[in-house]
Design a protein around this motif. Structure first.
Motif, mmCIF file in Angstrom:
data_model
loop_
_atom_site.group_PDB
_atom_site.id
_atom_site.type_symbol
_atom_site.label_atom_id
_atom_site.label_comp_id
_atom_site.label_asym_id
_atom_site.label_seq_id
_atom_site.Cartn_x
_atom_site.Cartn_y
_atom_site.Cartn_z
ATOM 1 N N LEU A 39 -13.124 -2.797 -17.246
ATOM 2 C CA LEU A 39 -13.461 -1.648 -18.080
ATOM 3 C C LEU A 39 -13.488 -0.337 -17.302
ATOM 4 N N SER A 40 -12.982 -0.335 -16.099
ATOM 5 C CA SER A 40 -12.996 0.877 -15.267
ATOM 6 C C SER A 40 -12.002 1.896 -15.803
ATOM 7 N N THR A 41 -12.408 3.154 -15.832
ATOM 8 C CA THR A 41 -11.521 4.218 -16.317
ATOM 9 C C THR A 41 -11.089 5.170 -15.215
ATOM 10 N N CYS A 42 -11.611 5.021 -14.017
ATOM 11 C CA CYS A 42 -11.268 5.910 -12.908
ATOM 12 C C CYS A 42 -9.927 5.491 -12.316
ATOM 13 N N GLY A 43 -9.035 6.448 -12.138
ATOM 14 C CA GLY A 43 -7.714 6.148 -11.605
ATOM 15 C C GLY A 43 -7.567 6.374 -10.116
ATOM 16 N N MET A 44 -8.630 6.806 -9.450
ATOM 17 C CA MET A 44 -8.529 7.099 -8.026
ATOM 18 C C MET A 44 -8.224 5.869 -7.165
ATOM 19 N N PRO A 45 -8.773 4.691 -7.443
ATOM 20 C CA PRO A 45 -8.389 3.532 -6.638
ATOM 21 C C PRO A 45 -6.897 3.195 -6.768
ATOM 22 N N ILE A 46 -6.368 3.308 -7.970
ATOM 23 C CA ILE A 46 -4.942 3.056 -8.171
ATOM 24 C C ILE A 46 -4.122 4.119 -7.442
ATOM 25 N N PHE A 47 -4.561 5.359 -7.510
ATOM 26 C CA PHE A 47 -3.893 6.443 -6.796
ATOM 27 C C PHE A 47 -3.848 6.171 -5.300
ATOM 28 N N SER A 48 -4.971 5.722 -4.740
ATOM 29 C CA SER A 48 -5.007 5.460 -3.300
ATOM 30 C C SER A 48 -4.147 4.251 -2.930
ATOM 31 N N ILE A 49 -4.085 3.255 -3.809
ATOM 32 C CA ILE A 49 -3.220 2.101 -3.547
ATOM 33 C C ILE A 49 -1.764 2.535 -3.496
ATOM 34 N N TYR A 50 -1.337 3.333 -4.478
ATOM 35 C CA TYR A 50 0.055 3.791 -4.502
ATOM 36 C C TYR A 50 0.362 4.738 -3.343
ATOM 37 N N ALA A 51 -0.589 5.588 -2.982
ATOM 38 C CA ALA A 51 -0.370 6.499 -1.857
ATOM 39 C C ALA A 51 -0.206 5.724 -0.556
ATOM 40 N N LEU A 52 -1.056 4.724 -0.330
ATOM 41 C CA LEU A 52 -0.935 3.926 0.884
ATOM 42 C C LEU A 52 0.369 3.127 0.896
ATOM 43 N N ALA A 53 0.766 2.589 -0.246
ATOM 44 C CA ALA A 53 2.034 1.857 -0.330
ATOM 45 C C ALA A 53 3.207 2.781 -0.036
ATOM 46 N N ALA A 54 3.163 4.007 -0.523
ATOM 47 C CA ALA A 54 4.242 4.959 -0.262
ATOM 48 C C ALA A 54 4.305 5.336 1.215
ATOM 49 N N ILE A 55 3.154 5.492 1.843
ATOM 50 C CA ILE A 55 3.127 5.830 3.274
ATOM 51 C C ILE A 55 3.683 4.676 4.104
ATOM 52 N N VAL A 56 3.300 3.450 3.775
ATOM 53 C CA VAL A 56 3.819 2.282 4.499
ATOM 54 C C VAL A 56 5.323 2.147 4.281
ATOM 55 N N ALA A 57 5.783 2.394 3.055
ATOM 56 C CA ALA A 57 7.223 2.330 2.772
ATOM 57 C C ALA A 57 7.983 3.392 3.567
ATOM 58 N N ALA A 58 7.410 4.567 3.703
ATOM 59 C CA ALA A 58 8.061 5.630 4.473
ATOM 60 C C ALA A 58 8.150 5.258 5.951
ATOM 61 N N VAL A 59 7.087 4.684 6.488
ATOM 62 C CA VAL A 59 7.089 4.294 7.903
ATOM 63 C C VAL A 59 8.110 3.177 8.149
ATOM 64 N N LEU A 60 8.114 2.165 7.285
ATOM 65 C CA LEU A 60 9.075 1.067 7.451
ATOM 66 C C LEU A 60 10.516 1.556 7.268
ATOM 67 N N SER A 61 10.715 2.448 6.334
ATOM 68 C CA SER A 61 12.056 2.977 6.119
ATOM 69 C C SER A 61 12.516 3.842 7.287
ATOM 70 N N ALA A 62 11.605 4.587 7.883
ATOM 71 C CA ALA A 62 11.959 5.370 9.066
ATOM 72 C C ALA A 62 12.355 4.459 10.222
ATOM 73 N N ALA A 63 11.653 3.339 10.353
ATOM 74 C CA ALA A 63 12.023 2.360 11.384
ATOM 75 C C ALA A 63 13.388 1.755 11.100
ATOM 76 N N ALA A 64 13.675 1.455 9.828
ATOM 77 C CA ALA A 64 14.983 0.904 9.466
ATOM 78 C C ALA A 64 16.092 1.911 9.737
ATOM 79 N N LEU A 65 15.842 3.168 9.414
ATOM 80 C CA LEU A 65 16.839 4.205 9.669
ATOM 81 C C LEU A 65 17.064 4.392 11.160
ATOM 82 N N THR A 66 16.004 4.334 11.947
ATOM 83 C CA THR A 66 16.143 4.457 13.397
ATOM 84 C C THR A 66 16.983 3.320 13.968
ATOM 85 N N LEU A 67 16.709 2.096 13.543
ATOM 86 C CA LEU A 67 17.522 0.958 13.994
ATOM 87 C C LEU A 67 18.967 1.087 13.524
#
Length: 107
Positions: A39-67
């Motif tokens: 019944l939670s209506t606050c979207g901040m936890p979902i926002f932080s989950i997506y933000a962290l996933a995007a940051i991890v995806a950017a780091v992994l993608s930068a490593a893939a591009l470097t290789l």
């Protein structure tokens, strides 16, 4: 002599990880959060989950591009358009993740 470590294969493996791991983790975390607090209506936890996933995806993608760049530089001089297109494909998740991160924090 056969080369034991392939930079190209490693870049594609990290590229696949950049797409699959953060997205799978975010979906799992969101499902666990919705099960724990239905019944939670606050979207901040979902926002932080997506933000962290995007940051991890950017780091992994930068490593893939470097290789991928290292593998491209080890090729003989007349490079083909296929090799340049491969680098652009490897850079796509980095560009998408950076765009998403900038959009998240810019407001």
């Amino acid at each position: 002599m056969r080369q034991l470590f392939s930079y190209r294969r490693a870049s594609w493996t990290v590229f696949a990880s950049a797409w699959l791991l953060p997205v799978g983790w975010a979906w799992r975390q969101q499902a666990q959060l919705e099960n724990a607090y239905p019944l939670s209506t606050c979207g901040m936890p979902i926002f932080s989950i997506y933000a962290l996933a995007a940051i991890v995806a950017a780091v992994l993608s930068a490593a893939a591009l470097t290789l991928g760049i290292v593998a491209f530089r080890r090729l003989p001089l007349p490079s083909t358009r296929k090799n340049v297109a491969e680098l652009l494909v490897l850079a796509a998740p980095l560009a998408a993740a950076l765009f998403f991160i900038i959009a998240l924090f810019a407001g």
